[in-house]
Design a protein around this motif. Structure first.
Motif, mmCIF file in Angstrom:
data_model
loop_
_atom_site.group_PDB
_atom_site.id
_atom_site.type_symbol
_atom_site.label_atom_id
_atom_site.label_comp_id
_atom_site.label_asym_id
_atom_site.label_seq_id
_atom_site.Cartn_x
_atom_site.Cartn_y
_atom_site.Cartn_z
ATOM 1 N N VAL A 7 5.653 -14.155 -0.126
ATOM 2 C CA VAL A 7 5.524 -13.156 -1.196
ATOM 3 C C VAL A 7 4.230 -13.382 -1.968
ATOM 4 O O VAL A 7 3.503 -12.435 -2.290
ATOM 5 C CB VAL A 7 6.752 -13.191 -2.131
ATOM 6 N N PHE A 8 3.923 -14.647 -2.252
ATOM 7 C CA PHE A 8 2.676 -14.963 -2.949
ATOM 8 C C PHE A 8 1.463 -14.528 -2.129
ATOM 9 O O PHE A 8 0.532 -13.913 -2.662
ATOM 10 C CB PHE A 8 2.591 -16.474 -3.237
ATOM 11 N N ILE A 9 1.480 -14.808 -0.838
ATOM 12 C CA ILE A 9 0.354 -14.438 0.027
ATOM 13 C C ILE A 9 0.194 -12.915 0.066
ATOM 14 O O ILE A 9 -0.928 -12.400 -0.016
ATOM 15 C CB ILE A 9 0.542 -15.020 1.446
ATOM 16 N N ALA A 10 1.301 -12.184 0.178
ATOM 17 C CA ALA A 10 1.227 -10.715 0.213
ATOM 18 C C ALA A 10 0.642 -10.184 -1.091
ATOM 19 O O ALA A 10 -0.229 -9.308 -1.077
ATOM 20 C CB ALA A 10 2.603 -10.110 0.465
ATOM 21 N N GLY A 11 1.110 -10.705 -2.214
ATOM 22 C CA GLY A 11 0.585 -10.260 -3.508
ATOM 23 C C GLY A 11 -0.859 -10.643 -3.710
ATOM 24 O O GLY A 11 -1.665 -9.855 -4.212
ATOM 25 N N PHE A 12 -1.207 -11.848 -3.298
ATOM 26 C CA PHE A 12 -2.581 -12.311 -3.470
ATOM 27 C C PHE A 12 -3.531 -11.540 -2.561
ATOM 28 O O PHE A 12 -4.666 -11.250 -2.943
ATOM 29 C CB PHE A 12 -2.666 -13.817 -3.202
ATOM 30 N N THR A 13 -3.061 -11.185 -1.358
ATOM 31 C CA THR A 13 -3.873 -10.367 -0.453
ATOM 32 C C THR A 13 -4.182 -9.023 -1.099
ATOM 33 O O THR A 13 -5.302 -8.523 -1.001
ATOM 34 C CB THR A 13 -3.134 -10.160 0.885
ATOM 35 N N ALA A 14 -3.187 -8.454 -1.774
ATOM 36 C CA ALA A 14 -3.406 -7.176 -2.450
ATOM 37 C C ALA A 14 -4.424 -7.312 -3.581
ATOM 38 O O ALA A 14 -5.301 -6.459 -3.751
ATOM 39 C CB ALA A 14 -2.082 -6.649 -3.003
ATOM 40 N N ILE A 15 -4.335 -8.392 -4.338
ATOM 41 C CA ILE A 15 -5.284 -8.619 -5.435
ATOM 42 C C ILE A 15 -6.697 -8.783 -4.888
ATOM 43 O O ILE A 15 -7.644 -8.183 -5.395
ATOM 44 C CB ILE A 15 -4.866 -9.845 -6.272
ATOM 45 N N LEU A 16 -6.836 -9.582 -3.840
ATOM 46 C CA LEU A 16 -8.161 -9.750 -3.233
ATOM 47 C C LEU A 16 -8.672 -8.428 -2.666
ATOM 48 O O LEU A 16 -9.860 -8.117 -2.777
ATOM 49 C CB LEU A 16 -8.120 -10.810 -2.133
ATOM 50 N N GLY A 17 -7.775 -7.658 -2.040
ATOM 51 C CA GLY A 17 -8.167 -6.363 -1.493
ATOM 52 C C GLY A 17 -8.665 -5.416 -2.565
ATOM 53 O O GLY A 17 -9.580 -4.622 -2.332
ATOM 54 N N LYS A 18 -8.088 -5.501 -3.746
ATOM 55 C CA LYS A 18 -8.529 -4.646 -4.855
ATOM 56 C C LYS A 18 -9.885 -5.098 -5.401
ATOM 57 O O LYS A 18 -10.723 -4.279 -5.766
ATOM 58 C CB LYS A 18 -7.471 -4.676 -5.974
ATOM 59 N N ILE A 78 -4.126 0.563 -1.746
ATOM 60 C CA ILE A 78 -4.551 -0.145 -2.957
ATOM 61 C C ILE A 78 -5.707 0.608 -3.606
ATOM 62 O O ILE A 78 -5.746 0.770 -4.831
ATOM 63 C CB ILE A 78 -4.944 -1.600 -2.635
ATOM 64 N N ASP A 79 -6.644 1.079 -2.781
ATOM 65 C CA ASP A 79 -7.772 1.851 -3.329
ATOM 66 C C ASP A 79 -7.306 3.184 -3.920
ATOM 67 O O ASP A 79 -7.805 3.621 -4.948
ATOM 68 C CB ASP A 79 -8.818 2.117 -2.246
ATOM 69 N N ALA A 80 -6.346 3.832 -3.250
ATOM 70 C CA ALA A 80 -5.898 5.149 -3.699
ATOM 71 C C ALA A 80 -5.018 5.071 -4.941
ATOM 72 O O ALA A 80 -5.088 5.938 -5.804
ATOM 73 C CB ALA A 80 -5.133 5.851 -2.579
ATOM 74 N N ALA A 81 -4.195 4.057 -5.037
ATOM 75 C CA ALA A 81 -3.279 3.945 -6.183
ATOM 76 C C ALA A 81 -3.606 2.666 -6.953
ATOM 77 O O ALA A 81 -4.610 2.593 -7.642
ATOM 78 C CB ALA A 81 -1.836 3.954 -5.698
ATOM 79 N N ASN A 82 -2.758 1.683 -6.810
ATOM 80 C CA ASN A 82 -3.001 0.370 -7.404
ATOM 81 C C ASN A 82 -2.168 -0.661 -6.663
ATOM 82 O O ASN A 82 -1.409 -0.335 -5.760
ATOM 83 C CB ASN A 82 -2.715 0.374 -8.915
ATOM 84 N N ILE A 83 -2.283 -1.912 -7.071
ATOM 85 C CA ILE A 83 -1.630 -3.005 -6.355
ATOM 86 C C ILE A 83 -0.108 -2.874 -6.398
ATOM 87 O O ILE A 83 0.566 -3.040 -5.380
ATOM 88 C CB ILE A 83 -2.077 -4.367 -6.918
ATOM 89 N N SER A 84 0.439 -2.561 -7.564
ATOM 90 C CA SER A 84 1.902 -2.522 -7.676
ATOM 91 C C SER A 84 2.510 -1.404 -6.825
ATOM 92 O O SER A 84 3.551 -1.605 -6.181
ATOM 93 C CB SER A 84 2.327 -2.375 -9.137
ATOM 94 N N ILE A 85 1.871 -0.258 -6.783
ATOM 95 C CA ILE A 85 2.376 0.834 -5.945
ATOM 96 C C ILE A 85 2.270 0.464 -4.469
ATOM 97 O O ILE A 85 3.196 0.685 -3.686
ATOM 98 C CB ILE A 85 1.615 2.148 -6.220
ATOM 99 N N ALA A 86 1.138 -0.125 -4.074
ATOM 100 C CA ALA A 86 0.955 -0.510 -2.672
ATOM 101 C C ALA A 86 1.991 -1.554 -2.258
ATOM 102 O O ALA A 86 2.571 -1.466 -1.170
ATOM 103 C CB ALA A 86 -0.460 -1.052 -2.455
#
Length: 131
Positions: A7-18, A78-86
């Motif tokens: 879960v941490f890796i998935a969330g952190f990947t999203a943050i880095l992607g943003k 992530i680009d279209a919306a935000n991290i939480s929605i993605a």
């Protein structure tokens, strides 16, 4: 602990992607190049001999294309919306897999998989509403 790490890796990947300024497609190509280079280095260092027949190579290539499309759409979301929605949409994967997998493997739908998928969607959507 393993689940928490994932879960941490998935969330952190999203943050880095943003935070990364390049668009989804070049980002995924860069990630795939890095992964391929590291796997090749690992294979060379360990001295592993690989032999893959054409049928397996085709199946692995198709799987790779599907995974690449998954990451492209993830980073584009992530680009279209935000991290939480993605990440909320990312969490629906278990639910849809519980529906699609029985079709591919010609087996019955397992009830608890559907229940857990709905529980995850409910939990994520309720946490989004709370914000």
């Amino acid at each position: 602990m393993h689940l928490h790490l994932l879960v941490f890796i998935a969330g952190f990947t999203a943050i880095l992607g943003k935070e990364i300024s390049i668009s989804a497609i070049p980002l995924v190509w860069f990630r795939m190049f890095m992964a391929a280079a590291l796997m090749l280095l690992f294979i060379k260092v360990r001295g592993i001999k690989l032999s893959i027949d054409l049928r397996s190579l085709i199946r692995l290539s198709i799987a790779g294309i599907i995974i690449a499309l998954h990451w492209i759409t993830f980073f584009a979301a992530i680009d279209a919306a935000n991290i939480s929605i993605a990440l909320a949409m990312f969490s629906t994967g278990a639910f849809f897999a519980s529906i699609i997998e029985p079709i591919f493997y010609k087996r019955k739908i397992i009830g608890y998989e559907m229940v857990f998928g709905v529980l995850v969607i409910t939990g994520v959507s309720s946490s989004l509403k709370a914000k």
